[in-house]
Design a protein around this motif. Structure first.
Motif, PDB file in Angstrom:
ATOM      1  N   ASP A  12      -0.179   5.040 -12.587  1.00 20.03           N
ATOM      2  CA  ASP A  12      -0.914   4.570 -11.036  1.00 20.03           C
ATOM      3  C   ASP A  12       0.753   4.526 -10.419  1.00 20.03           C
ATOM      4  O   ASP A  12       0.243   4.640  -9.114  1.00 20.03           O
ATOM      5  CB  ASP A  12      -0.518   2.629 -11.258  1.00 20.03           C
TER       6      ASP A  12
ATOM      7  N   THR B  43      -0.317   8.238  -9.629  1.00 25.64           N
ATOM      8  CA  THR B  43      -1.303   8.517  -8.129  1.00 25.64           C
ATOM      9  C   THR B  43      -0.492   7.920  -7.191  1.00 25.64           C
ATOM     10  O   THR B  43      -0.771   8.907  -5.631  1.00 25.64           O
ATOM     11  CB  THR B  43      -2.170   7.652  -8.521  1.00 25.64           C
ATOM     12  N   VAL B  44       0.640   6.949  -7.019  1.00 32.18           N
ATOM     13  CA  VAL B  44       0.946   7.006  -6.576  1.00 32.18           C
ATOM     14  C   VAL B  44       2.249   7.067  -5.029  1.00 32.18           C
ATOM     15  O   VAL B  44       2.400   7.556  -4.033  1.00 32.18           O
ATOM     16  CB  VAL B  44       1.964   5.118  -5.751  1.00 32.18           C
TER      17      VAL B  44
END
Length: 65
Positions: A27, A30-31
């Motif tokens: 995650d 992804t950010v």
């Protein structure tokens, strides 16, 4: 003499020990990717690269005849 052997031993120890980087969580990647796209960092890099190379050219070529 013992100090020299300690220094050499410390250098050899430092050269042989390696650390591996931790892999970031998916995650977070992804950010980070979305931030790069949002800020258009690729376009900014392409625009600034010629200016950066122009400024460092004298430093790189100053030793050459």
């Amino acid at each position: 003499m013992p100090r020299h052997s300690l220094v050499i031993g410390g250098i050899l120890l430092g050269l042989t020990l390696t650390t591996s980087a931790q892999t970031p969580p998916p995650d977070a990647m992804t950010v980070a990717r979305s931030l790069v796209v949002t800020l258009k960092l690729g376009d900014q890099y392409k625009a600034l690269l010629p200016a950066i190379l122009f400024r460092i050219k004298p430093l790189v070529t100053q030793e050459r005849a």
